[in-house]
Motif scaffolding. Structure first.
Motif, PDB file in Angstrom:
ATOM      1  N   ASP A  14     -77.697 -52.988-188.585  1.00  0.00           N
ATOM      2  CA  ASP A  14     -78.862 -53.132-189.452  1.00  0.00           C
ATOM      3  C   ASP A  14     -78.398 -53.695-190.803  1.00  0.00           C
ATOM      4  O   ASP A  14     -77.935 -52.946-191.668  1.00  0.00           O
ATOM      5  CB  ASP A  14     -79.524 -51.764-189.638  1.00  0.00           C
ATOM      6  N   VAL A  16     -79.924 -54.629-193.453  1.00  0.00           N
ATOM      7  CA  VAL A  16     -80.571 -54.067-194.640  1.00  0.00           C
ATOM      8  C   VAL A  16     -79.930 -52.725-194.992  1.00  0.00           C
ATOM      9  O   VAL A  16     -79.604 -52.461-196.157  1.00  0.00           O
ATOM     10  CB  VAL A  16     -82.093 -53.940-194.431  1.00  0.00           C
ATOM     11  N   ARG A  17     -79.705 -51.869-193.986  1.00  0.00           N
ATOM     12  CA  ARG A  17     -79.035 -50.582-194.226  1.00  0.00           C
ATOM     13  C   ARG A  17     -77.626 -50.824-194.758  1.00  0.00           C
ATOM     14  O   ARG A  17     -77.179 -50.181-195.716  1.00  0.00           O
ATOM     15  CB  ARG A  17     -78.971 -49.780-192.922  1.00  0.00           C
ATOM     16  N   LEU A  33     -80.804 -61.180-199.490  1.00  0.00           N
ATOM     17  CA  LEU A  33     -81.386 -59.991-198.864  1.00  0.00           C
ATOM     18  C   LEU A  33     -82.889 -60.167-198.668  1.00  0.00           C
ATOM     19  O   LEU A  33     -83.418 -59.916-197.583  1.00  0.00           O
ATOM     20  CB  LEU A  33     -81.089 -58.738-199.690  1.00  0.00           C
ATOM     21  N   ALA A  34     -83.591 -60.604-199.710  1.00  0.00           N
ATOM     22  CA  ALA A  34     -85.048 -60.796-199.597  1.00  0.00           C
ATOM     23  C   ALA A  34     -85.365 -61.845-198.539  1.00  0.00           C
ATOM     24  O   ALA A  34     -86.313 -61.678-197.754  1.00  0.00           O
ATOM     25  CB  ALA A  34     -85.633 -61.200-200.949  1.00  0.00           C
ATOM     26  N   PHE A  36     -83.559 -62.576-195.914  1.00  0.00           N
ATOM     27  CA  PHE A  36     -83.321 -61.973-194.602  1.00  0.00           C
ATOM     28  C   PHE A  36     -84.501 -61.090-194.199  1.00  0.00           C
ATOM     29  O   PHE A  36     -84.975 -61.154-193.069  1.00  0.00           O
ATOM     30  CB  PHE A  36     -82.025 -61.154-194.602  1.00  0.00           C
ATOM     31  N   GLU A  37     -84.956 -60.265-195.143  1.00  0.00           N
ATOM     32  CA  GLU A  37     -86.067 -59.361-194.847  1.00  0.00           C
ATOM     33  C   GLU A  37     -87.335 -60.124-194.467  1.00  0.00           C
ATOM     34  O   GLU A  37     -88.148 -59.629-193.692  1.00  0.00           O
ATOM     35  CB  GLU A  37     -86.335 -58.442-196.038  1.00  0.00           C
ATOM     36  N   LYS A  38     -87.495 -61.342-194.982  1.00  0.00           N
ATOM     37  CA  LYS A  38     -88.656 -62.164-194.658  1.00  0.00           C
ATOM     38  C   LYS A  38     -88.433 -63.024-193.406  1.00  0.00           C
ATOM     39  O   LYS A  38     -89.316 -63.779-193.012  1.00  0.00           O
ATOM     40  CB  LYS A  38     -88.992 -63.089-195.830  1.00  0.00           C
ATOM     41  N   VAL A  44     -77.356 -61.256-194.171  1.00  0.00           N
ATOM     42  CA  VAL A  44     -77.245 -60.907-195.586  1.00  0.00           C
ATOM     43  C   VAL A  44     -75.779 -61.062-195.988  1.00  0.00           C
ATOM     44  O   VAL A  44     -74.890 -60.763-195.193  1.00  0.00           O
ATOM     45  CB  VAL A  44     -77.683 -59.445-195.827  1.00  0.00           C
TER      46      VAL A  44
END
Length: 139
Positions: A14, A16-17, A33-34, A36-38, A44
């Protein structure tokens, strides 16, 4: 010298974790990071220096990288460890953050050889995916 280390790839379940661990505990800043989240970036990265990154690549990408010529079976495997050199003050602060967060840390090792010669003290710890890191400071 014609080369310098650009990046190291760590396989993570993960990103993000893992980025939160590397940001909040290790003290590195996330890159993309942002995005990747989108869903706009495939992984990341964490900024180690102005010119060096640690890429946190999802294990789900391993089959794609195993398809590269000569790479069959190589993607998704752990490396032995990555060593981060820092100031003595940050070296101690990182250990404090690791211990406060319940992350196991090895006892100090002394006089360990590295890129800048012999470091007086080092220790090892793992990220949430079991990737091993070494922290050290030079005099």
């Amino acid at each position: 010298m014609p080369y310098e280390l650009d990046h190291v790839v760590l396989w993570v379940a993960d990103p993000v974790r893992s980025a939160a661990f590397y940001r909040d505990v290790v003290g590195l800043e996330p890159v993309r990071l942002a995005e990747f989240e989108k869903g706009l970036a495939p992984f990341v990265s964490m900024r180690v220096t102005e010119r060096t990154l640690i890429d946190l690549v999802p294990l789900t990408v391993a089959p794609q990288l195993n398809a590269a010529p000569g790479a069959e079976g190589s993607a998704g495997n752990r490396l032995n460890h990555v060593c981060l050199a820092t100031s003595e003050q940050e070296f101690e602060a990182l250990r404090t953050r690791l211990e406060a967060g319940g992350h196991p840390v090895t006892p100090y090792a002394e006089n360990s050889f590295g890129a800048r010669g012999t470091a007086p003290r080092t220790y090892y710890f793992a990220d949430p995916d079991g990737n091993v890191l070494e922290a050290r400071h030079y005099g």
